[in-house]
Design an enzyme around this catalytic site. Structure first.
Site, PDB file in Angstrom:
ATOM      1  N   ASP A 187       0.863  -1.169   0.000  1.00  0.00           N
ATOM      2  CA  ASP A 187       0.000   0.000   0.000  1.00  0.00           C
ATOM      3  C   ASP A 187       0.910   1.233   0.000  1.00  0.00           C
ATOM      4  O   ASP A 187       2.098   1.137   0.327  1.00  0.00           O
ATOM      5  CB  ASP A 187      -0.884  -0.048   1.255  1.00  0.00           C
ATOM      6  CG  ASP A 187      -1.735   1.192   1.405  1.00  0.00           C
ATOM      7  OD1 ASP A 187      -2.311   1.644   0.413  1.00  0.00           O
ATOM      8  OD2 ASP A 187      -1.808   1.724   2.533  1.00  0.00           O
ATOM      9  N   ASP A 189      -0.318   5.066   0.778  1.00  0.00           N
ATOM     10  CA  ASP A 189      -0.624   6.070   1.801  1.00  0.00           C
ATOM     11  C   ASP A 189      -0.532   5.475   3.205  1.00  0.00           C
ATOM     12  O   ASP A 189      -1.139   4.435   3.491  1.00  0.00           O
ATOM     13  CB  ASP A 189      -2.020   6.637   1.579  1.00  0.00           C
ATOM     14  CG  ASP A 189      -2.118   7.445   0.289  1.00  0.00           C
ATOM     15  OD1 ASP A 189      -1.120   7.484  -0.452  1.00  0.00           O
ATOM     16  OD2 ASP A 189      -3.188   8.022   0.023  1.00  0.00           O
TER      17      ASP A 189
END
Length: 406
Positions: A187, A189
């Site tokens: 991922d 963010d």
């Protein structure tokens, strides 16, 4: 046939030639080597050797066990070390079930945590065969080689203890697969970077608080991600496309991110970014870090301004899992050899689909669902879960620097 066994334990200051000297003496006696363990802590060596003596005629005059003990005492005296010799009656050759690696990380790592983890391992009927330190600063990490435990049962027991002791614990099967080529899917963010990109964009649009509220609800799983994403993107309508360059400059990588990627790329790992964020930012990060694959959402831009809409496929919770499967096929890596890293509810399907799902400084719902959790603020701590020590990383970096300088 029963064999008489001798356990030789040599301890003292580490120095070159200790192992060679010991085995040169053993070579003169009718023994065979059954097992060896050696560890050095702060310059002090402990070397354990298990040998088998089957009896019968010695290989030379005076080559008895008594003579061996005398010779070993002389070696220890010459080296300024201490030696112990214990005897037994037989060697039990039994293949132990469930060889596992148990990795423990702490900041700091307290004795009570080790006691708790070791107690859980013993309660599971398992044995700690070896303990090795992988890192000591700023994170302390040790790895235990454990045999005789069922991985799922031990993982559950240690997760409970880890929460009590406020440490991170990972349980992974031992074997050649641990060193095979892998695909790391991250991922972006709040995992690869220390912010939510949509909130950085919202700051420029003057709607940061409104967007943050929707983001938090989505990350906790309280709102459908695709719906919340469209709601937040709509608030960005009218921003000039020059904002992307400004936000790229504001993005800060999580500590250890470059080290993690650089080290595993040396080992032929493949990397992918799978983000609910935006290609206008993630593509730049992928190019900067040498990431192999990337999937994210795309903000629509017309006449130089954001329209408040998205174009193309939405990368939501199931979309992230689909991207992981797609990238694994492209990389030629089986799903069992993939590692997914994330922090929010929209990462749950991806973490479940991967061979190992790692919750990185994640929400409680994600920590509970993942195979293991890392709660220290350094992304390169994940290297320790793969059995890579801090010393190995530093040595490789120094070697690369020397090659560039030559």
């Amino acid at each position: 046939m029963n064999q008489r066994t001798l356990l030789i334990t040599l301890t003292g200051p580490d120095r070159p030639g200790v192992t060679s000297r010991l085995f040169s003496v053993l070579a003169d006696f009718p023994v065979t080597v059954a097992d060896i363990e050696q560890v050095v802590i702060r310059g002090r060596l402990t070397l354990g050797v298990l040998v088998a003596y089957a009896g019968g005629p010695p290989t030379g005059t005076g080559r008895t066990i008594g003579a061996l003990w005398t010779a070993l005492e002389q070696v220890a005296e010459d080296l300024g070390m201490e030696i112990e010799l214990s005897t037994g009656t037989q060697i039990k050759e039994k293949r132990r079930r469930g060889r596992l690696h148990v990795t423990v990380l702490g900041m700091p790592l307290q004795p009570a945590a080790i006691a708790g983890i070791a107690g859980r391992i013993a309660a599971a009927g398992a044995n700690i065969d070896r303990i090795e330190r992988l890192a000591h600063d700023p994170v302390t990490c040790i790895e235990m080689s454990v045999s005789g435990a069922h991985p799922q049962a031990l993982r559950a027991a240690l997760a409970t203890e880890a929460a009590l002791q406020q440490v991170d614990v990972a349980v992974e099967r031992a074997g050649l697969h641990r060193r095979a080529k892998r695909l790391i899917v991250m991922d972006v963010d709040s995992t690869l970077i220390q912010a939510e990109v949509i909130e950085l964009l919202a700051r420029h649009a003057g709607v940061e608080q409104e967007v943050a509220k929707v983001t938090e609800a989505a990350m906790r799983g309280e709102q459908d991600f695709a719906t919340s994403l469209r709601e937040r993107v709509a608030l960005l309508e009218g921003l000039p496309e020059e904002v992307f360059e400004q936000v790229r400059k504001e993005v800060v990588l999580t500590p250890g991110a470059r080290t993690l990627v650089r080290t595993l790329k040396r080992l032929d790992y493949r990397f992918a970014l799978v983000s609910g964020g935006f290609t206008q930012i993630t593509d730049h990060l992928a190019a900067e870090l040498g990431i192999d694959y990337c999937a994210a959402n795309t903000l629509e831009v017309k006449d130089g301004r954001l329209t408040g809409r998205l174009v193309g496929e939405i990368i939501d919770r199931p979309g992230k899992a689909r991207a992981l499967v797609r990238f694994a096929e492209q990389a030629g890596v089986p799903l069992s050899q993939t590692i997914a890293i994330g922090d929010g509810a929209n990462d749950l399907d991806m973490l479940a689909a991967a061979g190992m799902g790692i919750a990185f400084n994640a929400k409680p719902i994600v920590r509970k669902a993942a195979d293991t959790a890392v709660n220290v603020p350094y992304l390169d701590a994940i290297l320790y879960l793969l059995g890579i020590s801090r010393e190995e990383v530093e040595a490789a970096d120094a070697e690369d620097a020397a090659l560039k300088a030559s």
